[in-house]
Write a protein that holds these residues in place. Structure first.
Motif, mmCIF file in Angstrom:
data_model
loop_
_atom_site.group_PDB
_atom_site.id
_atom_site.type_symbol
_atom_site.label_atom_id
_atom_site.label_comp_id
_atom_site.label_asym_id
_atom_site.label_seq_id
_atom_site.Cartn_x
_atom_site.Cartn_y
_atom_site.Cartn_z
ATOM 1 N N ARG A 69 -2.412 10.445 -4.021
ATOM 2 C CA ARG A 69 -1.659 9.196 -4.139
ATOM 3 C C ARG A 69 -0.152 9.421 -4.200
ATOM 4 O O ARG A 69 0.626 8.509 -3.890
ATOM 5 C CB ARG A 69 -2.101 8.440 -5.396
ATOM 6 C CG ARG A 69 -3.522 7.932 -5.338
ATOM 7 C CD ARG A 69 -3.609 6.691 -4.476
ATOM 8 N NE ARG A 69 -4.972 6.398 -4.067
ATOM 9 C CZ ARG A 69 -5.351 5.289 -3.462
ATOM 10 N NH1 ARG A 69 -4.434 4.381 -3.164
ATOM 11 N NH2 ARG A 69 -6.593 5.092 -3.106
ATOM 12 N N SER B 221 0.812 -1.227 0.000
ATOM 13 C CA SER B 221 0.000 0.000 0.000
ATOM 14 C C SER B 221 0.840 1.268 0.000
ATOM 15 O O SER B 221 0.375 2.317 -0.451
ATOM 16 C CB SER B 221 -0.918 0.011 1.227
ATOM 17 O OG SER B 221 -1.813 -1.075 1.204
ATOM 18 N N LYS C 134 -6.176 5.689 5.807
ATOM 19 C CA LYS C 134 -6.878 5.476 4.541
ATOM 20 C C LYS C 134 -7.010 4.005 4.187
ATOM 21 O O LYS C 134 -7.796 3.630 3.323
ATOM 22 C CB LYS C 134 -6.183 6.239 3.427
ATOM 23 C CG LYS C 134 -6.266 7.767 3.615
ATOM 24 C CD LYS C 134 -5.599 8.523 2.477
ATOM 25 C CE LYS C 134 -5.722 10.032 2.736
ATOM 26 N NZ LYS C 134 -5.127 10.848 1.646
ATOM 27 N N ILE C 135 -6.187 3.149 4.859
ATOM 28 C CA ILE C 135 -6.347 1.707 4.647
ATOM 29 C C ILE C 135 -6.765 1.013 5.953
ATOM 30 O O ILE C 135 -6.601 -0.190 6.125
ATOM 31 C CB ILE C 135 -5.071 1.047 4.090
ATOM 32 C CG1 ILE C 135 -3.917 1.103 5.092
ATOM 33 C CG2 ILE C 135 -4.666 1.679 2.767
ATOM 34 C CD1 ILE C 135 -2.772 0.154 4.742
ATOM 35 N N HIS D 284 -3.903 2.942 -8.045
ATOM 36 C CA HIS D 284 -5.281 2.922 -7.569
ATOM 37 C C HIS D 284 -5.372 2.378 -6.146
ATOM 38 O O HIS D 284 -6.372 2.606 -5.450
ATOM 39 C CB HIS D 284 -6.148 2.069 -8.498
ATOM 40 C CG HIS D 284 -5.721 0.639 -8.582
ATOM 41 N ND1 HIS D 284 -4.582 0.254 -9.268
ATOM 42 C CD2 HIS D 284 -6.251 -0.501 -8.059
ATOM 43 C CE1 HIS D 284 -4.446 -1.068 -9.172
ATOM 44 N NE2 HIS D 284 -5.443 -1.541 -8.446
ATOM 45 N N ARG D 285 -4.289 1.689 -5.690
ATOM 46 C CA ARG D 285 -4.297 1.137 -4.335
ATOM 47 C C ARG D 285 -2.982 1.388 -3.586
ATOM 48 O O ARG D 285 -2.790 0.851 -2.502
ATOM 49 C CB ARG D 285 -4.572 -0.366 -4.369
ATOM 50 C CG ARG D 285 -3.586 -1.173 -5.216
ATOM 51 C CD ARG D 285 -3.922 -2.665 -5.179
ATOM 52 N NE ARG D 285 -3.065 -3.454 -6.047
ATOM 53 C CZ ARG D 285 -1.850 -3.872 -5.723
ATOM 54 N NH1 ARG D 285 -1.359 -3.565 -4.537
ATOM 55 N NH2 ARG D 285 -1.138 -4.608 -6.567
ATOM 56 N N THR D 286 -2.083 2.173 -4.168
ATOM 57 C CA THR D 286 -0.768 2.422 -3.564
ATOM 58 C C THR D 286 -0.521 3.910 -3.417
ATOM 59 O O THR D 286 -0.817 4.690 -4.329
ATOM 60 C CB THR D 286 0.347 1.784 -4.421
ATOM 61 O OG1 THR D 286 0.147 0.375 -4.481
ATOM 62 C CG2 THR D 286 1.721 2.065 -3.831
#
Length: 297
Positions: A258, A137, A294-295, A222-224
Motif C-alpha cells: 500500500r 485510490s 489492482k483496481i 485499506h483502499r488507497t
C-alpha cells in the motif's frame, strides 16, 4: 487529446483549473477516470512540471485536472503561510465539483488519484484524512514536508525577523505578473493577473507549526495506495520528512504494497529540468502500471 480551462466556484473564491483528456481515456463504470494535480507554495499549474505530468498521464490514457489553490496563479482570493487546512478544503471542493458537474464538455468523470507537490502534498494528505470518503485510490506525495514546525534555514532575513518581532508581520515577497503603470495588472490575451503581496504573520507561523501531519496514520489505506517521491538533493525539505511519512503510513497500512517510497538520485525540490522530469516519469509510470490493475484499470 483535448485541453479545457475552466473555473470552479468555491465558498470564498474561483479556482482556476486545466483539464487534459486523452482521445481514448480510461473509464470505470462508464465514467472517465481523472487524476487531480496540486502545486506548492506560491506556485501555479503553469509551472513546467505540471504540464509535463499531465502529458505523462495522457500517455497512460489517464485524464487529469490541475488547479491553482485560492490566492495562487489564476485563482481568485488570497492565500497565507499556514492555510494547509483551507487548501485541503479547496481539494475537496474540486473533487465534489468534478463528481457532480464534471469537466466542461466531458461529463461523468471520477477522481481516482491525486498528485501534489511540496505544500500542496501536505494539504493533500490533510484532505485525504479530513474527507476520507472522497479520498481516491491513489495518492502521490511529491516532495511533501512532514515537520511543518521546522523552518527552512535562512528562509527569513534578519530584517524579516526584526519586523516580525516588532510588528507581528512582514512582507515576504510580491508574486504574480509584473505590474504595469498604475493599476498593478498585466493583461495577456484574455487573462488578467494581479501582483499580490505575500505577508507572513505570527499567527500564520503558529498555524503552520500547529498543523499535525501525523494524521496520515488515519488515511484509508485499506483502499488507497500511496507513492512518496523525493529527490536526493532536495534543498527545501530534509529527507527525514519523507521517511516519517513512510514510517507512519506503513504502521497503519494493512499490506506492505500500500505504501511505496522512492528517492530519485540527483533530483532537487522543484523538478525543473528535463533529467529530473524524466526520472520522475520513470518512478510514476512504473508505480502506476503496478497499482492500476489492482483496481481493475
Amino acid at each position: 487529446m483535448s485541453q479545457t480551462e475552466f473555473f470552479v466556484p468555491s465558498r470564498t473564491s474561483q479556482l482556476f483549473a486545466r483539464a487534459i483528456v486523452p482521445n481514448a481515456p480510461r473509464t470505470t463504470n462508464g465514467r472517465i477516470v481523472v487524476f487531480v494535480l496540486s502545486h506548492g507554495l506560491l506556485d501555479n499549474i503553469d509551472a513546467p512540471m505540471f504540464r509535463h505530468i499531465q502529458q505523462t498521464l495522457c500517455t497512460l490514457s489517464i485524464a487529469s485536472v490541475a488547479f491553482d489553490f485560492h490566492g495562487n496563479g489564476r485563482s481568485t482570493g488570497t492565500t497565507s503561510y499556514g492555510n494547509y487546512h483551507d487548501e485541503a478544503d479547496d481539494i475537496a471542493n474540486l473533487v465534489q465539483y468534478l463528481h457532480s458537474v464534471g469537466i466542461p464538455n466531458t461529463k461523468h468523470v471520477y477522481v481516482i488519484g491525486m498528485l501534489a507537490h511540496s505544500k500542496g502534498a501536505s494539504s493533500m494528505m490533510l484532505f485525504a484524512t479530513k474527507y476520507a470518503y472522497l479520498c481516491p485510490s491513489f495518492l502521490v506525495n511529491l516532495s511533501g514536508r512532514f515537520w511543518l514546525a521546522r523552518e527552512i534555514t535562512m528562509r527569513w532575513t534578519q530584517e524579516n525577523q526584526r519586523q516580525l518581532r516588532e510588528t507581528g508581520k512582514f512582507l515576504w515577497r510580491r508574486y504574480g505578473a509584473k505590474p504595469t503603470k498604475s493599476n498593478g495588472a498585466i493583461i495577456t490575451g484574455s487573462e488578467q493577473r494581479l501582483v499580490r503581496e505575500y505577508w507572513i504573520s505570527m499567527s500564520d507561523m503558529a498555524e503552520r507549526a500547529g498543523t499535525d501531519m501525523g494524521v496520515v496514520q488515519m488515511l484509508p489505506l485499506h483502499r488507497t495506495f500511496v507513492l512518496n517521491i523525493m529527490g536526493s538533493k532536495d534543498q527545501i525539505v530534509p529527507d527525514d520528512d519523507v521517511w516519517e511519512y513512510d514510517r507512519l503510513m506503513r504502521m497503519a497500512a494493512p499490506h506492505a504494497d500500500r505504501v511505496v517510497t522512492r528517492i530519485v538520485p540527483g533530483a532537487k525540490h522543484f523538478w525543473n529540468n528535463q533529467r529530473e522530469l524524466e526520472a520522475l516519469d520513470r518512478s510514476l509510470v512504473r508505480w502506476l502500471t503496478t497499482v492500476l490493475p489492482k483496481i481493475g484499470l
